[in-house]
Design a protein around this motif. Structure first.
Motif, PDB file in Angstrom:
ATOM      1  N   LEU A 218      -7.808   8.491   9.402  1.00  0.00           N
ATOM      2  CA  LEU A 218      -6.697   8.649   8.344  1.00  0.00           C
ATOM      3  C   LEU A 218      -5.285   8.270   8.754  1.00  0.00           C
ATOM      4  O   LEU A 218      -4.736   8.813   9.846  1.00  0.00           O
ATOM      5  CB  LEU A 218      -6.645  10.262   7.908  1.00  0.00           C
ATOM      6  N   VAL A 219      -4.518   7.510   7.986  1.00  0.00           N
ATOM      7  CA  VAL A 219      -3.346   7.012   8.396  1.00  0.00           C
ATOM      8  C   VAL A 219      -2.404   7.517   7.455  1.00  0.00           C
ATOM      9  O   VAL A 219      -1.139   7.428   7.425  1.00  0.00           O
ATOM     10  CB  VAL A 219      -3.271   5.542   8.476  1.00  0.00           C
ATOM     11  N   MET A 220      -2.526   7.476   6.126  1.00  0.00           N
ATOM     12  CA  MET A 220      -1.814   7.943   4.868  1.00  0.00           C
ATOM     13  C   MET A 220      -2.454   8.626   3.816  1.00  0.00           C
ATOM     14  O   MET A 220      -3.674   8.872   3.626  1.00  0.00           O
ATOM     15  CB  MET A 220      -1.221   6.571   4.380  1.00  0.00           C
ATOM     16  N   TRP A 221      -1.635   9.759   3.225  1.00  0.00           N
ATOM     17  CA  TRP A 221      -2.235  10.330   2.274  1.00  0.00           C
ATOM     18  C   TRP A 221      -1.079  10.908   1.437  1.00  0.00           C
ATOM     19  O   TRP A 221       0.040  10.693   1.557  1.00  0.00           O
ATOM     20  CB  TRP A 221      -2.621  11.754   2.862  1.00  0.00           C
TER      21      TRP A 221
ATOM     22  N   PRO B  51      -5.405  12.494  -6.080  1.00  0.00           N
ATOM     23  CA  PRO B  51      -5.572  12.531  -4.452  1.00  0.00           C
ATOM     24  C   PRO B  51      -6.016  11.219  -4.043  1.00  0.00           C
ATOM     25  O   PRO B  51      -6.686  10.630  -4.355  1.00  0.00           O
ATOM     26  CB  PRO B  51      -7.126  13.485  -4.465  1.00  0.00           C
ATOM     27  N   LEU B  52      -5.340  10.772  -3.093  1.00  0.00           N
ATOM     28  CA  LEU B  52      -5.348   9.342  -2.461  1.00  0.00           C
ATOM     29  C   LEU B  52      -5.189   9.539  -1.011  1.00  0.00           C
ATOM     30  O   LEU B  52      -4.312  10.319  -0.256  1.00  0.00           O
ATOM     31  CB  LEU B  52      -4.120   8.504  -3.002  1.00  0.00           C
ATOM     32  N   ALA B  53      -5.907   8.724  -0.218  1.00  0.00           N
ATOM     33  CA  ALA B  53      -5.707   8.662   1.149  1.00  0.00           C
ATOM     34  C   ALA B  53      -6.010   7.190   1.791  1.00  0.00           C
ATOM     35  O   ALA B  53      -6.863   6.512   0.899  1.00  0.00           O
ATOM     36  CB  ALA B  53      -6.455   9.717   2.093  1.00  0.00           C
ATOM     37  N   VAL B  54      -5.502   6.825   2.805  1.00  0.00           N
ATOM     38  CA  VAL B  54      -5.595   5.626   3.234  1.00  0.00           C
ATOM     39  C   VAL B  54      -6.366   5.446   4.658  1.00  0.00           C
ATOM     40  O   VAL B  54      -5.941   6.331   5.550  1.00  0.00           O
ATOM     41  CB  VAL B  54      -4.394   4.689   3.341  1.00  0.00           C
TER      42      VAL B  54
ATOM     43  N   VAL C  61       0.790  -1.366  -0.060  1.00  0.00           N
ATOM     44  CA  VAL C  61      -0.120  -0.013   0.074  1.00  0.00           C
ATOM     45  C   VAL C  61       0.871   1.248  -0.126  1.00  0.00           C
ATOM     46  O   VAL C  61       0.587   2.253  -0.586  1.00  0.00           O
ATOM     47  CB  VAL C  61      -1.128   0.137   1.335  1.00  0.00           C
ATOM     48  N   HIS C  62       1.881   1.201   0.604  1.00  0.00           N
ATOM     49  CA  HIS C  62       2.860   2.255   0.786  1.00  0.00           C
ATOM     50  C   HIS C  62       3.399   2.593  -0.771  1.00  0.00           C
ATOM     51  O   HIS C  62       3.459   3.660  -1.331  1.00  0.00           O
ATOM     52  CB  HIS C  62       4.229   1.998   1.431  1.00  0.00           C
ATOM     53  N   ARG C  63       3.737   1.418  -1.709  1.00  0.00           N
ATOM     54  CA  ARG C  63       4.161   1.629  -3.018  1.00  0.00           C
ATOM     55  C   ARG C  63       2.713   2.073  -3.806  1.00  0.00           C
ATOM     56  O   ARG C  63       3.163   3.090  -4.708  1.00  0.00           O
ATOM     57  CB  ARG C  63       4.525   0.293  -3.558  1.00  0.00           C
ATOM     58  N   LEU C  64       1.678   1.742  -3.557  1.00  0.00           N
ATOM     59  CA  LEU C  64       0.537   2.354  -4.222  1.00  0.00           C
ATOM     60  C   LEU C  64       0.360   3.874  -3.857  1.00  0.00           C
ATOM     61  O   LEU C  64       0.211   4.792  -4.940  1.00  0.00           O
ATOM     62  CB  LEU C  64      -0.617   1.511  -3.769  1.00  0.00           C
ATOM     63  N   VAL C  65       0.373   4.311  -2.783  1.00  0.00           N
ATOM     64  CA  VAL C  65       0.487   5.749  -2.521  1.00  0.00           C
ATOM     65  C   VAL C  65       1.459   6.640  -3.107  1.00  0.00           C
ATOM     66  O   VAL C  65       1.263   7.554  -3.688  1.00  0.00           O
ATOM     67  CB  VAL C  65       0.555   5.786  -1.030  1.00  0.00           C
ATOM     68  N   SER C  66       2.696   5.966  -3.019  1.00  0.00           N
ATOM     69  CA  SER C  66       3.948   6.704  -3.838  1.00  0.00           C
ATOM     70  C   SER C  66       3.764   6.643  -5.358  1.00  0.00           C
ATOM     71  O   SER C  66       4.360   7.922  -5.753  1.00  0.00           O
ATOM     72  CB  SER C  66       5.255   6.226  -3.218  1.00  0.00           C
ATOM     73  N   ARG C  67       3.224   5.830  -5.754  1.00  0.00           N
ATOM     74  CA  ARG C  67       3.209   5.867  -7.304  1.00  0.00           C
ATOM     75  C   ARG C  67       1.831   6.582  -7.862  1.00  0.00           C
ATOM     76  O   ARG C  67       1.898   6.918  -9.040  1.00  0.00           O
ATOM     77  CB  ARG C  67       3.204   4.405  -7.831  1.00  0.00           C
ATOM     78  N   LEU C  68       0.799   6.467  -7.243  1.00  0.00           N
ATOM     79  CA  LEU C  68      -0.464   6.959  -7.769  1.00  0.00           C
ATOM     80  C   LEU C  68      -0.344   8.493  -7.345  1.00  0.00           C
ATOM     81  O   LEU C  68      -1.347   9.050  -6.499  1.00  0.00           O
ATOM     82  CB  LEU C  68      -1.719   6.261  -7.267  1.00  0.00           C
TER      83      LEU C  68
END
Length: 242
Positions: free
Chosen positions: A80-83, A70-73, A59-66
Motif C-alpha cells: 500500500l502506497v497511497m489512499w 474508498p480508494l487505495a493504490v 494517479v495523484h490527481r485520480l486519488v485526490s478527485r475520486l
C-alpha cells in the motif's frame, strides 16, 4: 514524516532509498524528476527490473478527485502506497504502521484483517476467490520482476509462514486480480457490502483499488453517511502516507 523534515533541513545526510521514494511521492514528481532526486541524494534510481513504487502525478490527481469512493493504490507486490480519507474511515489509518503491515498479501495469509490498514474486511464469496487471485497476481509479479529482492523476500516469508499459500503457489497459476465483492463492518454504519474493482495503471504497474455500491442502495447510503461523519483530519490523506 519526521524523516522528510530532517532531509529538507539538511539534518539527514544519507537518506535511504525508501525515504527518497516517499519524498518523491509526497512532491508528486514524475519519473524523470524522481530519478534526478535519487541521484541528488547520492543514490541510483530504481532499476526497470525492480518493482516500482513511484506514483505518477496522474494517479495523484485520480486519488485526490475520486474522494467519494474508498480508494487505495498498491504496487505490483501489493504494498500500500497511497489512499484517500474514506479508505481510512473504513480500514484505519496506515500512518504509523510498518512496511510489512502495509502489505495486503501479508494481511491475507499471515496477519489477518484485524488491524489497520486492512481491518474489518471480509470477502462475501469466502476466502477462496481472494486467496487464489492474490497468489496468482503475486506469481505474475514474480514472473515480471524475477530479480526484485523485496518481492523474493515476501514470497519466501509467505511460503514459509502459510501452508495455504504454499499449496496455492505450487499450482503455478498467474493472473491479475481484478474484482471481488467485500463486506466491511464499521461500528458507525454497520455492515457495508461493496464491489471491489482493481485496475492496473499502464506503464506504472500499480493497482488502483476502489469500492463502490449501486446508486440509491442501502450500502451507498452507508458510504455517504460514513463520508458525512468522517473524523479523519482534513490534511490530504494521500499525501501523508510516507
Amino acid at each position: 514524516m519526521d524523516h522528510l523534515v530532517r532531509l529538507e533541513q539538511g539534518r539527514a545526510e544519507h537518506p535511504s532509498a525508501s525515504t527518497v521514494a516517499a519524498l518523491a511521492r509526497a512532491l508528486q514528481l514524475d519519473q524523470a524528476e524522481r530519478d534526478l532526486l535519487f541521484r541528488a541524494a547520492g543514490l541510483l534510481p530504481p532499476a526497470a527490473s525492480l518493482i516500482n513504487d513511484h506514483v505518477p502525478p496522474s494517479v495523484h490527481r485520480l486519488v485526490s478527485r475520486l474522494h467519494e469512493l474508498p480508494l487505495a493504490v498498491f504496487t505490483a507486490h501489493w504494498q500500500l502506497v497511497m489512499w484517500n480519507r474514506i479508505w481510512i474511515a473504513l480500514h484505519g489509518a496506515p500512518t504509523g504502521t510498518s512496511d510489512t503491515q502495509r502489505n495486503l498479501a501479508r494481511a491475507v495469509f499471515l496477519d489477518g484483517f484485524d488491524d489497520a490498514p486492512f481491518r474489518a474486511v471480509r470477502p462475501v464469496a469466502g476466502r477462496t476467490q481472494l486467496d487464489t487471485a492474490q497468489v496468482a497476481d503475486l506469481r505474475l509479479a514474480a514472473t515480471t520482476y524475477p530479480y526484485d529482492p523485496e518481492l523474493a523476500r515476501l514470497v519466501s516469508d509467505l511460503r514459509a509462514g502459510s501452508e495455504h499459500f504454499e499449496r496455492l503457489w505450487s499450482t503455478g497459476a498467474a493472473a491479475q486480480h481484478t474484482s471481488d465483492t467485500k463486506a466491511i463492518d464499521r461500528p458507525t454504519v454497520g455492515e457495508l457490502v461493496v464491489d471491489c474493482a482493481v485496475r492496473v495503471i499502464p506503464g506504472a504497474d500499480l493497482r488502483v483499488v476502489t469500492y463502490s455500491a449501486a446508486s440509491s442502495s442501502p450500502d451507498a447510503g452507508k458510504l455517504e453517511l460514513l463520508r458525512a461523519t468522517d473524523t479523519v483530519p482534513t490534511t490530504n490523506a494521500a499525501a501523508t502516507n510516507a
